[in-house]
Write a protein that holds these residues in place. Structure first.
Motif, PDB file in Angstrom:
ATOM      1  N   ILE A   1       9.118  -0.967  -7.755  1.00 21.85           N
ATOM      2  CA  ILE A   1       7.976  -0.590  -8.606  1.00 21.85           C
ATOM      3  C   ILE A   1       6.787  -0.329  -7.704  1.00 21.85           C
ATOM      4  O   ILE A   1       6.450  -1.166  -6.854  1.00 21.85           O
ATOM      5  CB  ILE A   1       7.655  -1.730  -9.615  1.00 21.85           C
ATOM      6  CG1 ILE A   1       8.895  -2.128 -10.419  1.00 21.85           C
ATOM      7  CG2 ILE A   1       6.484  -1.356 -10.499  1.00 21.85           C
ATOM      8  CD1 ILE A   1       9.435  -1.053 -11.321  1.00 21.85           C
ATOM      9  N   PRO A   2       6.105   0.823  -7.879  1.00 23.10           N
ATOM     10  CA  PRO A   2       4.989   1.155  -6.978  1.00 23.10           C
ATOM     11  C   PRO A   2       3.797   0.198  -7.137  1.00 23.10           C
ATOM     12  O   PRO A   2       3.581  -0.385  -8.191  1.00 23.10           O
ATOM     13  CB  PRO A   2       4.613   2.572  -7.381  1.00 23.10           C
ATOM     14  CG  PRO A   2       5.162   2.776  -8.732  1.00 23.10           C
ATOM     15  CD  PRO A   2       6.336   1.860  -8.877  1.00 23.10           C
ATOM     16  N   GLU A   3       3.040   0.106  -6.058  1.00 17.58           N
ATOM     17  CA  GLU A   3       1.863  -0.740  -6.005  1.00 17.58           C
ATOM     18  C   GLU A   3       0.626   0.117  -6.279  1.00 17.58           C
ATOM     19  O   GLU A   3       0.430   1.161  -5.656  1.00 17.58           O
ATOM     20  CB  GLU A   3       1.795  -1.349  -4.607  1.00 17.58           C
ATOM     21  CG  GLU A   3       0.590  -2.157  -4.304  1.00 17.58           C
ATOM     22  CD  GLU A   3       0.601  -2.670  -2.888  1.00 17.58           C
ATOM     23  OE1 GLU A   3       0.013  -3.734  -2.675  1.00 17.58           O
ATOM     24  OE2 GLU A   3       1.171  -2.025  -1.986  1.00 17.58           O
ATOM     25  N   ALA A   4      -0.207  -0.316  -7.203  1.00 21.70           N
ATOM     26  CA  ALA A   4      -1.456   0.395  -7.489  1.00 21.70           C
ATOM     27  C   ALA A   4      -2.598  -0.117  -6.629  1.00 21.70           C
ATOM     28  O   ALA A   4      -3.412   0.647  -6.138  1.00 21.70           O
ATOM     29  CB  ALA A   4      -1.814   0.258  -8.965  1.00 21.70           C
ATOM     30  N   THR A   5      -2.653  -1.433  -6.445  1.00 21.78           N
ATOM     31  CA  THR A   5      -3.736  -2.050  -5.676  1.00 21.78           C
ATOM     32  C   THR A   5      -3.357  -2.121  -4.213  1.00 21.78           C
ATOM     33  O   THR A   5      -2.324  -2.664  -3.846  1.00 21.78           O
ATOM     34  CB  THR A   5      -4.014  -3.477  -6.204  1.00 21.78           C
ATOM     35  OG1 THR A   5      -4.299  -3.399  -7.582  1.00 21.78           O
ATOM     36  CG2 THR A   5      -5.162  -4.124  -5.456  1.00 21.78           C
ATOM     37  N   LYS A   6      -4.191  -1.566  -3.360  1.00 26.96           N
ATOM     38  CA  LYS A   6      -3.956  -1.554  -1.912  1.00 26.96           C
ATOM     39  C   LYS A   6      -5.061  -2.375  -1.253  1.00 26.96           C
ATOM     40  O   LYS A   6      -6.191  -1.916  -1.125  1.00 26.96           O
ATOM     41  CB  LYS A   6      -3.972  -0.139  -1.355  1.00 26.96           C
ATOM     42  CG  LYS A   6      -3.084   0.851  -2.096  1.00 26.96           C
ATOM     43  CD  LYS A   6      -1.645   0.660  -1.771  1.00 26.96           C
ATOM     44  CE  LYS A   6      -0.833   1.775  -2.437  1.00 26.96           C
ATOM     45  NZ  LYS A   6       0.569   1.638  -2.309  1.00 26.96           N
ATOM     46  N   ILE A   7      -4.742  -3.626  -0.878  1.00 26.22           N
ATOM     47  CA  ILE A   7      -5.738  -4.458  -0.214  1.00 26.22           C
ATOM     48  C   ILE A   7      -5.257  -4.901   1.144  1.00 26.22           C
ATOM     49  O   ILE A   7      -4.104  -4.886   1.443  1.00 26.22           O
ATOM     50  CB  ILE A   7      -6.149  -5.696  -1.053  1.00 26.22           C
ATOM     51  CG1 ILE A   7      -4.896  -6.516  -1.411  1.00 26.22           C
ATOM     52  CG2 ILE A   7      -6.879  -5.266  -2.296  1.00 26.22           C
ATOM     53  CD1 ILE A   7      -5.205  -7.841  -2.059  1.00 26.22           C
TER      54      ILE A   7
ATOM     55  N   ASN B   1      21.443  -6.486 -10.785  1.00 30.30           N
ATOM     56  CA  ASN B   1      20.360  -5.548 -10.529  1.00 30.30           C
ATOM     57  C   ASN B   1      19.045  -6.308 -10.434  1.00 30.30           C
ATOM     58  O   ASN B   1      18.832  -7.285 -11.153  1.00 30.30           O
ATOM     59  CB  ASN B   1      20.294  -4.494 -11.624  1.00 30.30           C
ATOM     60  CG  ASN B   1      21.540  -3.627 -11.644  1.00 30.30           C
ATOM     61  OD1 ASN B   1      22.197  -3.447 -10.617  1.00 30.30           O
ATOM     62  ND2 ASN B   1      21.881  -3.095 -12.789  1.00 30.30           N
ATOM     63  N   LEU B   2      18.164  -5.860  -9.534  1.00 31.97           N
ATOM     64  CA  LEU B   2      16.924  -6.567  -9.241  1.00 31.97           C
ATOM     65  C   LEU B   2      15.728  -5.634  -9.320  1.00 31.97           C
ATOM     66  O   LEU B   2      15.871  -4.414  -9.294  1.00 31.97           O
ATOM     67  CB  LEU B   2      16.983  -7.161  -7.826  1.00 31.97           C
ATOM     68  CG  LEU B   2      18.175  -8.049  -7.491  1.00 31.97           C
ATOM     69  CD1 LEU B   2      18.176  -8.387  -6.002  1.00 31.97           C
ATOM     70  CD2 LEU B   2      18.142  -9.306  -8.333  1.00 31.97           C
ATOM     71  N   THR B   3      14.534  -6.230  -9.359  1.00 29.17           N
ATOM     72  CA  THR B   3      13.279  -5.492  -9.287  1.00 29.17           C
ATOM     73  C   THR B   3      12.489  -6.014  -8.100  1.00 29.17           C
ATOM     74  O   THR B   3      12.395  -7.220  -7.891  1.00 29.17           O
ATOM     75  CB  THR B   3      12.448  -5.686 -10.570  1.00 29.17           C
ATOM     76  OG1 THR B   3      13.224  -5.225 -11.684  1.00 29.17           O
ATOM     77  CG2 THR B   3      11.150  -4.919 -10.517  1.00 29.17           C
ATOM     78  N   LEU B   4      11.953  -5.108  -7.307  1.00 31.05           N
ATOM     79  CA  LEU B   4      11.124  -5.444  -6.154  1.00 31.05           C
ATOM     80  C   LEU B   4       9.779  -4.755  -6.352  1.00 31.05           C
ATOM     81  O   LEU B   4       9.735  -3.561  -6.630  1.00 31.05           O
ATOM     82  CB  LEU B   4      11.803  -4.958  -4.876  1.00 31.05           C
ATOM     83  CG  LEU B   4      11.160  -5.252  -3.534  1.00 31.05           C
ATOM     84  CD1 LEU B   4      12.243  -5.377  -2.463  1.00 31.05           C
ATOM     85  CD2 LEU B   4      10.161  -4.210  -3.132  1.00 31.05           C
ATOM     86  N   TYR B   5       8.705  -5.511  -6.236  1.00 30.58           N
ATOM     87  CA  TYR B   5       7.372  -4.953  -6.403  1.00 30.58           C
ATOM     88  C   TYR B   5       6.806  -4.581  -5.039  1.00 30.58           C
ATOM     89  O   TYR B   5       6.635  -5.433  -4.170  1.00 30.58           O
ATOM     90  CB  TYR B   5       6.462  -5.938  -7.139  1.00 30.58           C
ATOM     91  CG  TYR B   5       6.923  -6.154  -8.561  1.00 30.58           C
ATOM     92  CD1 TYR B   5       6.556  -5.265  -9.559  1.00 30.58           C
ATOM     93  CD2 TYR B   5       7.778  -7.194  -8.886  1.00 30.58           C
ATOM     94  CE1 TYR B   5       7.011  -5.424 -10.862  1.00 30.58           C
ATOM     95  CE2 TYR B   5       8.240  -7.366 -10.182  1.00 30.58           C
ATOM     96  CZ  TYR B   5       7.852  -6.481 -11.153  1.00 30.58           C
ATOM     97  OH  TYR B   5       8.314  -6.637 -12.440  1.00 30.58           O
ATOM     98  N   GLN B   6       6.553  -3.286  -4.865  1.00 33.13           N
ATOM     99  CA  GLN B   6       6.046  -2.754  -3.606  1.00 33.13           C
ATOM    100  C   GLN B   6       4.787  -3.525  -3.184  1.00 33.13           C
ATOM    101  O   GLN B   6       3.892  -3.763  -3.999  1.00 33.13           O
ATOM    102  CB  GLN B   6       5.725  -1.275  -3.831  1.00 33.13           C
ATOM    103  CG  GLN B   6       5.361  -0.472  -2.626  1.00 33.13           C
ATOM    104  CD  GLN B   6       5.009   0.935  -3.042  1.00 33.13           C
ATOM    105  OE1 GLN B   6       4.079   1.142  -3.801  1.00 33.13           O
ATOM    106  NE2 GLN B   6       5.754   1.905  -2.541  1.00 33.13           N
TER     107      GLN B   6
END
Length: 117
Positions: free
Chosen positions: A111-117, A11-16
């Motif tokens: 995992i959702p991204e909070a910072t949108k740049i 199982n893995l984690t991917l950061y949006q």
């Protein structure tokens, strides 16, 4: 003749919105490395096994070096994937173009991204 790859579960984690890369070592039933450099690998992540909605499918870029297969996705590609739980696998197609084996499969938590740049 099949290479006899032992399927690994991981199982893995991917950061949006981030670049993603993961390398797997291909093993046989005796936990010995198996060279797969003569075939091709393919990998996808999707919301569930029956998903056909292309906005919920990510096709990873794959590369092979000896016993190692690496899957990757750009930050642009991962930014477009909604957060949540997904399934994935990495499959190996031998050079005969017929024999297909699974190297690894499991779940990916995005995992959702909070910072949108």
């Amino acid at each position: 003749m099949a290479t006899s790859i032992k399927t690994q579960g991981q199982n893995l984690t991917l950061y949006q919105g981030s670049t993603f890369e993961k390398t797997f070592v291909t093993k046989n039933a005796n936990s010995q490395n198996v060279s797969i450099s003569t075939g091709s690998c393919f990998s996808q992540m999707r919301k569930n096994y029956t998903t056909t909605n292309t906005s919920l499918i990510l096709t990873f870029t794959t590369s092979i070096l000896g016993s190692n297969v690496t899957i990757s996705a750009s930050a642009t590609d991962t930014a477009n994937i909604p957060s949540g739980l997904y399934v994935y696998d990495v499959e190996y197609l031998q050079s005969d173009g017929i024999t297909k084996e699974r190297i690894v499969d499991g779940m990916i938590t995005v995992i959702p991204e909070a910072t949108k740049i």
